[in-house]
Design an enzyme around this catalytic site. Structure first.
Site, short mmCIF file in Angstrom:
data_model
loop_
_atom_site.label_atom_id
_atom_site.label_comp_id
_atom_site.label_asym_id
_atom_site.label_seq_id
_atom_site.Cartn_x
_atom_site.Cartn_y
_atom_site.Cartn_z
N GLU A 260 -18.19 -1.79 -19.21
CA GLU A 260 -17.14 -1.83 -20.24
C GLU A 260 -17.32 -0.56 -21.07
O GLU A 260 -18.25 -0.46 -21.86
CB GLU A 260 -17.30 -3.11 -21.07
N CYS A 294 -14.21 -0.65 -29.33
CA CYS A 294 -13.53 -0.01 -28.20
C CYS A 294 -12.11 -0.52 -28.04
O CYS A 294 -11.32 0.09 -27.31
CB CYS A 294 -14.34 -0.20 -26.92
#
Ligand code: ADP
Length: 493
Positions: A260, A294
């Site tokens: 990720e 993010c």
């Protein structure tokens, strides 16, 4: 040690069921600082390759013995997951206090993170039910076929500093559900909340070697995890740079990776959008952890017709933010993680202003090198500016104008990243069409929400591969084994 907590009686690596201070590879210490005032919270012994190897061996031993012990049963895994969720609930204030001290985010947000983390263990406990062996109804070739969900092997877990307990929960919950032992490496800026959680895991009496913790020399630990044959999965959240490095290091060993990586989220406000709603949702998306997430809206694309109204609405909300230390009750926006982070945000803002962007709220970057970074709203941002290409990771809203859905989709997709995106429109069919055309793993329609434990979450393109959350998040740590069996009396073993 400046931090004092009943959950931090031991502050060292945790290997084979015990906190271990030094196995001979601790060249340096890890110094943990409070981003709000730079005070040293703790100085911890660092681990390197030797401790990591011991941890992997302990995990491999735990895996070998679990196949013959009751602790590997699905019901035992489920009970463990629920107990970990409860441990979060029982210690929410103290875990949140530790997160705030080492990460800087406001205490209320840190509490939200602990509750969110607990949710991953609860959801994984539910998913465990679906891992029972599956006998195929059809009997191909006259045989009985059973599909088993086996643990994939030892798992290396590497987490970032922005959500130390939530990112850990996403990975650890899946691994425990799958029956896979782990070696966890938290970010060196924020290892204390993970240490506190390991204190609680120790108290829960998890099987020795099933959860291990190392931190210190990130490169040596990462390389050891990538190269050791018993590690079969590496689950990483962090920068695209380190993700690519891990992928390259693990490639010769054909390990499974779940990555990720960074995002660069477009936040699209169409001309028919509910402007107040879009502004509220932008605030929640943008300012969580001071923009250091993010999934944070990075590029705000606003239709020309609603641009001024939207900028007004966002500006009004931004002026209400209270910047300060995370433990102060009035604080709604904490400091950035460190000075380099502040310098990067400052550089991006100064570059945009040099290129013609207008500062509506906040400052232009010149005096913005402090970690207590004032929330900043820029308009007139263009796609050729660095602030559009790079993840800002700070409390800066960068607004661009767009004309037409086709144009905005192309601009949104022009990024290498493909993690989260957001679309605001009153027309469901229009929003669906835009979402479907966006190459992002998570697209919010009329919501700025990030992931939830119940649903799979992950990136496309340079934001990585693999999913966390839901059934899919557990399957990252499962290896399917298919056993065809001839019916009838077999050899009498
Ligand atoms: P950021 O720039 O946001 O800190 P990083 O990718 O550097 O993101 O950090 C995410 C995690 O990766 C942290 O736990 C960090 O210690 C770890 N890390 C950094 N370098 C390496 C490496 N060479 N190998 C393995 N892990 C690493």
């Amino acid at each position: 040690m400046a931090i004092s907590s009943p959950l931090l009686r031991h502050v060292s690596a945790y290997v084979d069921g015990a906190f271990v201070v030094d196995v001979g590879d601790a060249a340096d210490s890890v110094v943990v600082r409070n981003p709000a005032d730079d005070d040293v919270l703790a100085t911890l012994p660092a681990s390197g390759a030797a401790t990591t190897t011991l941890a992997i061996e302990a995990a491999a031993k735990a895996l070998a013995s679990s196949s013959s012990s009751s602790s590997s049963s699905l019901s035992a895994r489920k009970a463990t997951l629920l107990a970990i969720a409860k441990a979060h609930d029982d210690h929410v204030d103290e875990l949140a206090r530790i997160i705030t001290l080492e990460n800087g985010k406001p205490f209320a947000e840190a509490k939200g993170e602990v509750v969110y983390a607990a949710g991953f263990y609860r959801v994984a406990a539910d998913v465990v039910d679906g891992l029972a062996p599956r006998l195929l109804e059809a009997r191909p070739k006259g045989l009985s076929w059973t599909v088993y969900a086996r643990p994939a092997g030892v798992v290396g877990v590497i987490t970032p500093w922005n959500f130390p307990l939530a990112m850990l929960a996403k990975k650890l919950s899946g691994a425990i559900a799958a029956g896979a032992p782990v070696v966890v490496k938290p970010a060196e800026k924020t290892p204390l909340s993970t240490l506190a959680l390991f204190h609680l895991l120790h108290e829960l009496g998890l099987p020795k070697g099933s959860v291990n913790l190392v931190f210190g020399d990130a490169a040596a630990i990462g390389q050891t995890l990538c190269e050791h044959p018993d590690v079969r999965v590496i689950s990483f959240t962090g920068s695209t740079r380190v993700g690519k490095l891990l992928a390259a290091q693990a490639a010769p060993h054909l390990k499974r990776l779940s990555l990720e990586l960074g995002g660069n989220a477009p936040f699209i406000v169409c001309d028919d959008a509910d402007v107040a709603l879009a502004a509220d949702e932008l605030m929640a998306s943008k300012f969580r952890c001071s923009g250091q997430t993010c999934v944070s809206a990075n590029r705000v694309y606003v239709a020309r017709a609603v641009h001024d109204a939207f900028v007004d609405a966002v500006g009004t909300r931004m002026r209400l933010l209270q910047l300060g230390p995370g433990l102060a009750p009035e604080t709604t926006l904490g400091p950035l993680i460190d000075d380099q982070a502040a310098q990067k945000v400052s550089r991006l803002v100064a570059d945009a202003v040099d290129g013609g962007a207008v500062v509506v709220v906040g400052h232009g970057g010149a005096d913005g090198v402090a970690r207590m970074y004032a929330p900043t709203l820029l308009t007139g941002v263009r796609d050729d500016m660095a602030i559009v290409h790079e993840e800002i990771f700070g409390p800066v809203v960068a607004v661009s104008v767009f004309d037409g859905d086709h144009d905005v989709v192309a601009r949104a997709n022009a990024s290498a990243a493909g993690l989260a995106a957001y679309v605001f429109s009153a027309d469901a069919a229009r929003a669906d069409a835009i979402a479907g055309a966006l190459r992002f793993g998570h697209v919010g329609i009329n919501t700025g929400t990030g992931p939830t434990p119940e649903a799979p979450f992950g990136g496309m393109k340079a934001s990585g591969y693999g999913r966390e959350g839901g059934h899919e998040g557990v399957m990252e740590f499962v290896e399917l084994q298919t056993i065809p069996q001839r019916p009838g009396p077999g050899p009498n073993l």
